[in-house]
Structures are given as C-alpha cells and as structure tokens.
Design a protein around this motif. Structure first.
Motif, short mmCIF file in Angstrom:
data_model
loop_
_atom_site.label_atom_id
_atom_site.label_comp_id
_atom_site.label_asym_id
_atom_site.label_seq_id
_atom_site.Cartn_x
_atom_site.Cartn_y
_atom_site.Cartn_z
N ARG A 51 1.62 -6.02 -11.06
CA ARG A 51 0.17 -6.21 -10.84
C ARG A 51 -0.24 -5.82 -9.43
NH1 ARG A 51 0.80 -10.98 -13.73
NH2 ARG A 51 0.77 -12.21 -11.81
N ALA A 52 0.53 -6.23 -8.44
CA ALA A 52 0.19 -5.93 -7.04
C ALA A 52 0.20 -4.43 -6.77
CB ALA A 52 1.16 -6.64 -6.11
N LEU A 53 1.20 -3.74 -7.30
CA LEU A 53 1.30 -2.31 -7.07
C LEU A 53 0.21 -1.54 -7.82
CD1 LEU A 53 5.18 -2.03 -7.19
CD2 LEU A 53 3.72 -1.70 -5.18
N GLU A 54 -0.10 -1.98 -9.04
CA GLU A 54 -1.19 -1.32 -9.78
C GLU A 54 -2.53 -1.53 -9.08
OE1 GLU A 54 0.73 -1.33 -14.28
OE2 GLU A 54 -0.64 -2.95 -13.72
N ARG A 55 -2.75 -2.73 -8.55
CA ARG A 55 -4.00 -2.99 -7.81
C ARG A 55 -4.09 -2.13 -6.54
NH1 ARG A 55 -3.52 -8.69 -9.12
NH2 ARG A 55 -2.41 -8.96 -7.18
N GLY A 87 -3.13 0.93 -6.43
CA GLY A 87 -3.34 2.32 -6.81
C GLY A 87 -2.12 3.07 -7.31
N TYR A 88 -1.03 2.37 -7.55
CA TYR A 88 0.18 3.02 -8.06
C TYR A 88 0.27 2.86 -9.57
CZ TYR A 88 1.63 3.16 -3.19
OH TYR A 88 1.67 3.41 -1.83
N ALA A 89 0.88 3.84 -10.23
CA ALA A 89 1.19 3.74 -11.66
C ALA A 89 2.60 3.18 -11.75
CB ALA A 89 1.12 5.11 -12.31
N VAL A 90 2.77 2.08 -12.49
CA VAL A 90 4.05 1.39 -12.53
C VAL A 90 4.58 1.30 -13.96
CG1 VAL A 90 5.26 -0.78 -12.00
CG2 VAL A 90 3.37 -0.04 -10.53
N SER A 91 5.85 1.68 -14.11
CA SER A 91 6.59 1.42 -15.34
C SER A 91 7.65 0.41 -14.97
CB SER A 91 7.26 2.70 -15.86
OG SER A 91 6.28 3.63 -16.25
N ALA A 92 7.66 -0.74 -15.65
CA ALA A 92 8.57 -1.82 -15.27
C ALA A 92 9.58 -2.09 -16.38
CB ALA A 92 7.78 -3.08 -14.96
N VAL A 93 10.84 -2.29 -15.97
CA VAL A 93 11.92 -2.63 -16.89
C VAL A 93 12.68 -3.83 -16.35
CG1 VAL A 93 12.17 -0.28 -17.78
CG2 VAL A 93 13.51 -0.99 -15.79
N ASP A 94 13.40 -4.51 -17.25
CA ASP A 94 14.06 -5.76 -16.85
C ASP A 94 15.53 -5.59 -16.50
OD1 ASP A 94 15.09 -5.29 -19.37
OD2 ASP A 94 14.57 -7.26 -20.16
N PHE A 147 9.51 -11.73 0.43
CA PHE A 147 8.61 -10.88 1.20
C PHE A 147 7.20 -11.11 0.70
CE2 PHE A 147 10.55 -8.36 -2.22
CZ PHE A 147 9.43 -8.04 -2.97
N HIS A 148 6.26 -10.77 1.54
CA HIS A 148 4.85 -10.88 1.19
C HIS A 148 4.48 -9.62 0.41
CE1 HIS A 148 1.00 -12.81 1.96
NE2 HIS A 148 1.67 -13.71 2.65
N LEU A 149 3.66 -9.74 -0.60
CA LEU A 149 3.24 -8.56 -1.36
C LEU A 149 2.60 -7.53 -0.45
CD1 LEU A 149 1.73 -9.79 -4.73
CD2 LEU A 149 3.80 -8.49 -4.32
N ARG A 150 1.86 -7.98 0.51
CA ARG A 150 1.21 -7.07 1.46
C ARG A 150 2.27 -6.22 2.17
NH1 ARG A 150 -1.16 -10.80 4.38
NH2 ARG A 150 0.55 -10.93 5.84
N ASP A 151 3.39 -6.86 2.54
CA ASP A 151 4.46 -6.14 3.23
C ASP A 151 5.10 -5.10 2.32
OD1 ASP A 151 4.02 -7.65 5.51
OD2 ASP A 151 5.50 -9.17 4.92
N LEU A 152 5.29 -5.44 1.05
CA LEU A 152 5.85 -4.49 0.10
C LEU A 152 4.94 -3.28 -0.05
CD1 LEU A 152 7.91 -3.67 -2.15
CD2 LEU A 152 6.40 -4.85 -3.74
N VAL A 153 3.66 -3.52 -0.26
CA VAL A 153 2.71 -2.42 -0.44
C VAL A 153 2.65 -1.56 0.82
CG1 VAL A 153 0.29 -1.84 -0.83
CG2 VAL A 153 1.39 -3.61 -2.22
N LEU A 154 2.63 -2.19 1.99
CA LEU A 154 2.60 -1.43 3.25
C LEU A 154 3.85 -0.57 3.39
CD1 LEU A 154 1.17 -4.01 5.81
CD2 LEU A 154 0.13 -1.85 5.10
N GLU A 155 5.00 -1.14 3.04
CA GLU A 155 6.26 -0.40 3.14
C GLU A 155 6.26 0.79 2.18
OE1 GLU A 155 9.75 0.28 5.05
OE2 GLU A 155 8.40 -1.39 5.49
N ILE A 156 5.74 0.61 0.97
CA ILE A 156 5.68 1.72 0.01
C ILE A 156 4.67 2.76 0.48
CG2 ILE A 156 4.99 2.34 -2.35
CD1 ILE A 156 6.34 -0.29 -3.25
N ASP A 157 3.52 2.31 0.97
CA ASP A 157 2.53 3.25 1.51
C ASP A 157 3.16 4.10 2.63
OD1 ASP A 157 0.59 2.26 -0.19
OD2 ASP A 157 -0.42 1.06 1.35
N ARG A 158 3.88 3.43 3.54
CA ARG A 158 4.54 4.13 4.65
C ARG A 158 5.58 5.12 4.13
NH1 ARG A 158 4.14 -0.62 8.37
NH2 ARG A 158 5.71 -1.58 7.07
N LEU A 159 6.30 4.72 3.11
CA LEU A 159 7.33 5.58 2.52
C LEU A 159 6.70 6.89 2.05
CD1 LEU A 159 10.41 5.34 1.48
CD2 LEU A 159 9.36 4.96 -0.71
#
Length: 125
Positions: free
Chosen positions: A19-23, A25-32, A103-115
């Motif tokens: 949910r956080a990543l889709e919000r 702007g990323y397209a996410v396919s999730a598996v378990d 980790f904070h969701l904000r930190d994950l999104v920032l790290e992915i954005d930076r990547l």
C-alpha cells in the motif's frame, strides 16, 4: 512508472509495504515467498526486487542471486530484522542495498526513490 517485485513472508508487512509503495507511485507485485517470485521474474519485467532475507523455502539472498541471473539490470534491496544476515547479504549480493527492520515507511520510500534517482536505467539502441 517503476515496477517493484516485493517478496515478504509476513502478511501484514507485505500488505503494509504494498500500500505504501503504491501510494508513492510505484507498481507493486507482491508474493509471500521467494519461490513464488521466480515465475513472475520469468514472465514479467521489474525495476526492483524488494525482498525480506529470512523466508521459508527460498531466502531473499538466494532469490536475489537467481533474479540477478534472470534480470541482471534489476536493482535489489533487502529488508531484514536480523542484523547477522545483513553482512551475509552484502557479501552475496554486493550491489544490493539493505534496510534493517524496524524502519519507517517514509524511510523505505525515500531509499527507493534515491535508488532510482542515483542509478541510470540503461538505454537500448
């Protein structure tokens, strides 16, 4: 839009991250589990593999190594709650990033954005 393949065995965490990543702007396919990611890697194209390290059947390190063979241009980011496996992941997949739980969701999104900002996507001529 960047496509992310998320492999996370914890249902609540997987849904939360999706949910956080889709919000963001990323397209996410999730598996378990890692073994469920392999068929998707064979049939679809992803920009990032975001994977937990400790999972049943196939751990995230093995998944990242298999993914690297199948899609060498795909970026890899590990998420883990186990400090001991961080070093192992860094040695096994040196180009990958590692984000430690919690980790904070904000930190994950920032790290992915930076990547995605820091690494250029190869152009095909």
């Amino acid at each position: 839009m960047y496509r992310i393949l998320l492999a996370e065995d914890d249902n609540v965490m997987r849904e939360y991250l999706t949910r956080a990543l889709e919000r963001s702007g990323y397209a996410v396919s999730a598996v378990d589990r890692g073994t469920a990611a392999i068929p998707l890697l064979e049939t679809e194209s992803f920009d990032l593999l975001l994977t937990d390290i400790v999972m049943p059947e196939m751990d995230g390190i093995e998944l990242a190594q298999r993914a690297g063979e199948m899609a060498p241009d795909m970026r890899v980011m590990f998420i883990t709650g186990f400090a001991a496996v961080t070093l192992k992941a860094g040695k096994a997949v040196p180009h990958a990033r590692v984000l430690s739980k919690p980790f904070h969701l904000r930190d994950l999104v920032l790290e992915i954005d930076r990547l995605f900002e820091s690494e250029t996507v190869p152009t095909h001529n």
